[in-house]
Write an enzyme that holds these catalytic residues in place. Sequence first.
Site, PDB file in Angstrom:
ATOM      1  N   SER A   1      80.797  31.912   2.350  1.00 43.01           N
ATOM      2  CA  SER A   1      79.883  32.889   2.950  1.00 43.01           C
ATOM      3  C   SER A   1      80.330  33.097   4.385  1.00 43.01           C
ATOM      4  O   SER A   1      80.627  32.114   5.071  1.00 43.01           O
ATOM      5  CB  SER A   1      78.445  32.347   2.955  1.00 43.01           C
ATOM      6  OG  SER A   1      77.615  33.185   3.733  1.00 43.01           O
TER       7      SER A   1
ATOM      8  N   TYR B   1      72.068  37.704   5.918  1.00 41.68           N
ATOM      9  CA  TYR B   1      72.537  36.313   5.934  1.00 41.68           C
ATOM     10  C   TYR B   1      71.341  35.347   5.862  1.00 41.68           C
ATOM     11  O   TYR B   1      71.305  34.465   5.012  1.00 41.68           O
ATOM     12  CB  TYR B   1      73.352  36.086   7.207  1.00 41.68           C
ATOM     13  CG  TYR B   1      73.922  34.694   7.349  1.00 41.68           C
ATOM     14  CD1 TYR B   1      74.895  34.226   6.470  1.00 41.68           C
ATOM     15  CD2 TYR B   1      73.512  33.853   8.380  1.00 41.68           C
ATOM     16  CE1 TYR B   1      75.433  32.952   6.607  1.00 41.68           C
ATOM     17  CE2 TYR B   1      74.050  32.582   8.537  1.00 41.68           C
ATOM     18  CZ  TYR B   1      75.007  32.133   7.653  1.00 41.68           C
ATOM     19  OH  TYR B   1      75.541  30.867   7.795  1.00 41.68           O
TER      20      TYR B   1
HETATM   21  N1  LIG Z   1      80.113  27.293  11.419  1.00 42.68           N
HETATM   22  C1  LIG Z   1      78.819  27.233  11.610  1.00 42.68           C
HETATM   23  O1  LIG Z   1      78.357  27.116  12.760  1.00 42.68           O
HETATM   24  C2  LIG Z   1      77.866  27.279  10.443  1.00 42.68           C
HETATM   25  C3  LIG Z   1      76.500  27.189  10.710  1.00 42.68           C
HETATM   26  C4  LIG Z   1      75.620  27.243   9.660  1.00 42.68           C
HETATM   27  C5  LIG Z   1      76.063  27.352   8.365  1.00 42.68           C
HETATM   28  N2  LIG Z   1      77.388  27.445   8.103  1.00 42.68           N
HETATM   29  C6  LIG Z   1      77.790  27.617   6.700  1.00 42.68           C
HETATM   30  O2  LIG Z   1      78.946  26.860   6.417  1.00 42.68           O
HETATM   31  C7  LIG Z   1      79.803  27.595   5.541  1.00 42.68           C
HETATM   32  C8  LIG Z   1      81.185  27.700   6.151  1.00 42.68           C
HETATM   33  O3  LIG Z   1      81.083  28.331   7.412  1.00 42.68           O
HETATM   34  P1  LIG Z   1      82.346  28.491   8.379  1.00 42.68           P
HETATM   35  O4  LIG Z   1      81.876  28.398   9.763  1.00 42.68           O
HETATM   36  O5  LIG Z   1      83.445  27.634   7.908  1.00 42.68           O
HETATM   37  O6  LIG Z   1      82.674  30.020   8.128  1.00 42.68           O
HETATM   38  P2  LIG Z   1      84.059  30.710   7.799  1.00 42.68           P
HETATM   39  O7  LIG Z   1      83.808  32.170   7.865  1.00 42.68           O
HETATM   40  O8  LIG Z   1      85.142  30.139   8.625  1.00 42.68           O
HETATM   41  O9  LIG Z   1      84.294  30.241   6.293  1.00 42.68           O
HETATM   42  C9  LIG Z   1      83.735  30.884   5.193  1.00 42.68           C
HETATM   43  C10 LIG Z   1      84.816  30.963   4.139  1.00 42.68           C
HETATM   44  O10 LIG Z   1      84.289  31.600   2.968  1.00 42.68           O
HETATM   45  C11 LIG Z   1      85.209  32.567   2.519  1.00 42.68           C
HETATM   46  N3  LIG Z   1      84.466  33.580   1.778  1.00 42.68           N
HETATM   47  C12 LIG Z   1      83.563  34.472   2.251  1.00 42.68           C
HETATM   48  N4  LIG Z   1      83.098  35.249   1.260  1.00 42.68           N
HETATM   49  C13 LIG Z   1      83.711  34.824   0.126  1.00 42.68           C
HETATM   50  C14 LIG Z   1      83.665  35.239  -1.232  1.00 42.68           C
HETATM   51  N5  LIG Z   1      82.883  36.251  -1.627  1.00 42.68           N
HETATM   52  N6  LIG Z   1      84.447  34.598  -2.133  1.00 42.68           N
HETATM   53  C15 LIG Z   1      85.262  33.581  -1.757  1.00 42.68           C
HETATM   54  N7  LIG Z   1      85.352  33.149  -0.479  1.00 42.68           N
HETATM   55  C16 LIG Z   1      84.586  33.768   0.448  1.00 42.68           C
HETATM   56  C17 LIG Z   1      85.869  33.086   3.786  1.00 42.68           C
HETATM   57  O11 LIG Z   1      87.097  33.729   3.556  1.00 42.68           O
HETATM   58  C18 LIG Z   1      86.006  31.803   4.594  1.00 42.68           C
HETATM   59  O12 LIG Z   1      87.200  31.138   4.287  1.00 42.68           O
HETATM   60  C19 LIG Z   1      79.142  28.949   5.292  1.00 42.68           C
HETATM   61  O13 LIG Z   1      78.454  28.912   4.073  1.00 42.68           O
HETATM   62  C20 LIG Z   1      78.155  29.075   6.429  1.00 42.68           C
HETATM   63  O14 LIG Z   1      77.042  29.817   6.053  1.00 42.68           O
HETATM   64  C21 LIG Z   1      78.305  27.417   9.121  1.00 42.68           C
END
Ligand SMILES: NC(=O)c1ccc[n+]([C@@H]2O[C@H](COP(=O)([O-])OP(=O)(O)OC[C@H]3O[C@@H](n4cnc5c(N)ncnc54)[C@H](O)[C@@H]3O)[C@@H](O)[C@H]2O)c1
Length: 347
Positions: free
Chosen positions: A108, A178
């Site tokens: 996501s 989101y």
């Molecule tokens: N980084 C943060 O601060 C944070 C905070 C809260 C929640 N999260 C959650 O942690 C998870 C990872 O976040 P992140 O920071 O690594 O984000 P990111 O954007 O770096 O990683 C998300 C990954 O998901 C992939 N992706 C997106 N849509 C997709 C789809 N339809 N099919 C296959 N792959 C898909 C993207 O290409 C990416 O590699 C997410 O679910 C996010 O909601 C992250």
Amino acid sequence: MYRLPIKALIPGIFLLISSFSQKYPPVKFLSEKDRKRILITGGAGFVGSHLTDKLMMDGHEVTVVDNFFTGRKRNVEHWIGHENFELINHDVVEPLYIEVDQIYHLASPASPPNYMYNPIKTLKTNTIGTLNMLGLAKRVGARLLLASTSEVYGDPEVHPQNEEYWGHVNPIGPRACYDEGERVTETMCFAYLEQEGVEVRVARIFNTFGSRMHMKDGRVVSNFILQALQGEPLTVRPLLLALLLFLSLGNPEEHTILEFAELIRSLVVSRSQIQFLPEGQDDPQRRQPDIRKAKMMLGWEPVVPLEEGLNKTIQYFSRELEHQANNQYIPKPKAARQKKGQPRQHN
Ligand SMILES: NC(=O)c1ccc[n+]([C@@H]2O[C@H](COP(=O)([O-])OP(=O)(O)OC[C@H]3O[C@@H](n4cnc5c(N)ncnc54)[C@H](O)[C@@H]3O)[C@@H](O)[C@H]2O)c1
């Protein structure tokens, strides 16, 4: 023809073999009984790629599924070719049929500019994508961990936020694709737990930063670091100055946005000015995790001090900027077009 005796080749062969075996970070050996087959959706993203490293180094078999919307092959390229690793270019909105023991569902987009870029796609990823993964978990009997978010609290009215707080979200605001998307993924997880007995875990991650995060993440830490490194003004939203408290790595330590801007500016040793912008719609005013439950049940607490985390992120961003500068595509100047039969014009 000149012939080398076999003996003379042996050191070279050993060197070649050891260079192959040293290609990957060190990996523990796990017996078949202890080794798990693990699927990480979104494993080429910021959090997912670090999780991939951890699980690979622990000796498990890891399959990363990613559509590379915000993630990059570069984040996991150091594992490509390893016998325990597989990378699949796949969109979780489509069903996936593989055999696994555990699923870490992280696919996501996490940052506002990325999830607002195509809100319908964000909703599809969160809803259909999560249903697909829960369906897979049910079919193969796998345990699923959902990476949820502090955004499920919206603009919270309770501080700090613990697991019992239900949140305060605008269902039709610009962040809703989101916030509401992640809220419904949690609902789905608990429906699959109740109705189908699927083992689920939900982790609500608060704003996190570090190496491999998207350079255009669009949230304060990456914005400030990039702006400070490029000598541009650090942009802060004014209404939040006194109020907004920010946290890192699920760290209950609180900092105002202005404090963050000043700290990053001093760590980068930048002369950038601080510039104030109008407030964004539905921006949360304050977030602070209550980590007592995580500490009690998992023994978890943040271990990376703020400045150390910021310094590592700054180093990563500097290397990335350097990499971009060295790999920029500079088009060759084209020869002026010449119409048939006309002499070339010079000026
Ligand atoms: N980084 C943060 O601060 C944070 C905070 C809260 C929640 N999260 C959650 O942690 C998870 C990872 O976040 P992140 O920071 O690594 O984000 P990111 O954007 O770096 O990683 C998300 C990954 O998901 C992939 N992706 C997106 N849509 C997709 C789809 N339809 N099919 C296959 N792959 C898909 C993207 O290409 C990416 O590699 C997410 O679910 C996010 O909601 C992250």
